[in-house]
Design an enzyme around this catalytic site. Structure first.
Site, PDB file in Angstrom:
ATOM      1  N   ARG A  51       3.759  21.149  18.760  1.00 35.02           N
ATOM      2  CA  ARG A  51       3.676  21.812  17.480  1.00 35.02           C
ATOM      3  C   ARG A  51       5.076  21.801  16.731  1.00 35.02           C
ATOM      4  NH1 ARG A  51      -0.820  24.664  16.918  1.00 35.02           N
ATOM      5  NH2 ARG A  51       0.029  25.247  14.736  1.00 35.02           N
ATOM      6  N   THR A  52       5.773  22.591  17.498  1.00 29.40           N
ATOM      7  CA  THR A  52       7.243  22.652  17.137  1.00 29.40           C
ATOM      8  C   THR A  52       7.950  21.291  16.944  1.00 29.40           C
ATOM      9  OG1 THR A  52       7.377  24.811  18.014  1.00 29.40           O
ATOM     10  CG2 THR A  52       9.371  24.088  17.211  1.00 29.40           C
ATOM     11  N   LYS A  80      17.114  17.378  36.119  1.00 28.59           N
ATOM     12  CA  LYS A  80      17.215  16.767  37.490  1.00 28.59           C
ATOM     13  C   LYS A  80      18.715  16.895  37.631  1.00 28.59           C
ATOM     14  CE  LYS A  80      13.596  13.406  37.439  1.00 28.59           C
ATOM     15  NZ  LYS A  80      13.085  13.082  36.024  1.00 28.59           N
ATOM     16  N   ARG A 101      14.498  23.148  22.702  1.00 31.72           N
ATOM     17  CA  ARG A 101      13.563  24.121  23.164  1.00 31.72           C
ATOM     18  C   ARG A 101      13.797  24.112  24.825  1.00 31.72           C
ATOM     19  NH1 ARG A 101       8.848  26.150  20.852  1.00 31.72           N
ATOM     20  NH2 ARG A 101       7.437  27.145  22.322  1.00 31.72           N
ATOM     21  N   HIS A 129      13.297  32.412  18.405  1.00 35.52           N
ATOM     22  CA  HIS A 129      12.699  31.242  17.923  1.00 35.52           C
ATOM     23  C   HIS A 129      12.691  31.215  16.273  1.00 35.52           C
ATOM     24  CE1 HIS A 129      10.260  27.736  17.364  1.00 35.52           C
ATOM     25  NE2 HIS A 129       8.950  28.270  17.464  1.00 35.52           N
TER      26      HIS A 129
END
Ligand SMILES: [Zn+2]
Lengths: 304, 138
Positions: A51-52, A80, A101, A129
């Site tokens: 959603r974000t 990685k 994020r 946030h």
């Protein structure tokens, strides 16, 4: 290079100006349709949040810009071996602005120290946030016409809910705000928020376990999820969970112009039967999130 | 016990007895080539006993961190055999790689190369917070 990591990185004047821009976008979307032409937003999602990410992508497309990026399927494949700093230095070569994020707290701050383009924190673990708070603020502004002299009820998990802490921080800068903190004993607002924000700024607040009792006084009711895993035992969870589920009968004594908000996704803390009530604002909140992200992108890119 | 006095260098005096090795390591004095003297349990008029560190050269080291590690130490800068300046380090605004963030959810726990940086957020209560995750230093 300006980045937004915490809602308090923005002054109240800047928030006012973002709200003004967002309202203008809502009224005149065509005016903004090519503002970010040939600009690229990179969405770096080291943990998934559909959603974000969709909100950021929709925001950039509506400004006429393009989007590149990745979304990791799980935490382990995120890194990685490459550091956050190296990743954003690389991406800075391709993108004009980054929304990031990350499951680890502080990762966007690390990114902002290394990147040569603005970083927007799109959520770092349970920490910050800020664009959710911007969505919340625009919703309150549009429903209430401003921020002064509001009685704001925050209900549910006030202990772990980062959106709640961030909203308290943001609203504590306006005058005449009163908070009603509605939660089970186990999930009360942490001492450090009470001491460092509410007590320090002399902001009136009441702590209660009683949602129905608090209802008549509220201008805003901000619901959050009470999660099973926050409780020590199943019995406590079962005993308490229904007290913090919003249903139409609990709204009977509420003001006509109450605004019911929720950061979403919800599980069952707001009954679906409430959705048709004109006081339900949580889906408007989603849309407002996109407009505030558009305004923020414009501000950070310095687009007039 | 006699330790030669120095002509040009730094004397860290009034170290809490027993803390000199900690300061020696945190200041990175183990990496120096010059003469460094650590004097432990020297008699002190103030507290009975104290430690002293003498560095036999004028080097640029992060003396600010002493205000955090052992408040109350005094620093003497020696030039041409006399005390050119003397000060008591205050709590620094920033601590870089002096203490580590213990929050398991903090990015500094995952990325080993990151500097551990803390900012002083409350001078009165001596509270430092991690610049990444804002956890309080313990
Ligand atoms: Zn940390």
């Amino acid at each position: 290079m300006r980045s937004i990591i915490d809602i308090l990185d923005l002054s109240t004047q800047e928030i006012d100006s973002l709200i003004k821009t967002a309202c203008d976008i809502i009224d005149n979307p065509d005016k903004y349709a090519e503002k970010c032409k040939r600009k690229k937003l990179a969405t770096l999602f080291f943990e998934p949040s559909t959603r974000t990410r969709l909100s950021f992508e929709a925001a950039m497309y509506e400004l006429g810009g393009n989007v590149i990026g990745f979304s990791a399927a799980n935490n382990s494949s995120a890194a990685k071996g490459e550091s956050v700093s190296d990743t954003v230095k690389t991406v800075s070569c391709y993108a004009d602005i980054i929304a990031m994020r990350h499951p680890k707290e502080g990762a966007p701050m690390v990114a902002s120290m290394a990147a040569s383009v603005p970083i927007i924190n799109a959520g770092d673990g349970g920490h910050n946030h800020p664009t959710q708070t911007l969505a919340d603020l625009l919703t309150i502004y549009r429903e209430k016409g401003g921020f002064d002299n509001l009685t704001v009820g925050l209900c549910g998990d006030l202990k772990f809910g980062r959106t709640v802490h961030s909203l308290i921080n943001a609203l504590s800068r306006y005058s005449g705000i009163k908070f009603i903190l509605i939660s089970p004993e186990e999930l009360k607002l942490p001492e450090y928020v009470v001491n460092n924000v509410l007590k320090k700024k002399n902001i009136p607040y009441v702590e209660t376990t009683d949602l129905i009792g608090a209802m008549p006084e509220l201008d805003i009711l901000y619901m959050t999820r009470v999660q099973r895993e926050r409780f020590f035992n199943e019995q406590d969870y079962i005993r308490l969970k229904d007290s913090y589920i919003l249903t139409p009968d609990k709204l009977e004594t509420a003001k006509d112009d109450l605004a019911v908000m929720h950061p979403l996704p919800r599980v069952n803390e707001i009954s679906v039967a409430v959705d048709n009530d004109k006081r339900a604002c949580y889906f408007k909140q989603v849309l407002n999130g996109k407009y505030m992200r558009m305004a923020l992108i414009l501000m950070l890119l310095g687009v007039e | 016990m006699v330790i030669d006095s120095i002509n040009n260098g730094i004397v860290i005096d009034h170290i809490t007895s027993g803390k000199s090795m900690l300061l020696y390591q945190k200041l990175g004095l183990d990496k120096l080539n010059c003469t460094v003297a650590i004097i432990k349990n020297a008699p002190s008029s103030k507290n009975g006993q104290k430690d002293i560190i003498k560095i036999d050269t004028l080097i640029d080291i992060d003396l600010d961190m002493l205000g955090y590690l052992d408040p109350g130490v005094s620093v003497n800068i020696i030039k041409d055999g006399t005390i050119a300046s003397k000060f008591i380090p205050e709590l620094p605004e920033k601590l870089v790689d002096v203490i580590k963030c213990k929050n398991p959810r903090c990015i500094s726990q995952e990325e080993q190369e990151l500097k551990h940086i803390f900012k002083l957020t409350d001078r009165e209560k001596r509270i430092y917070r991690c610049i990444y995750c804002e956890s309080k230093a313990k």
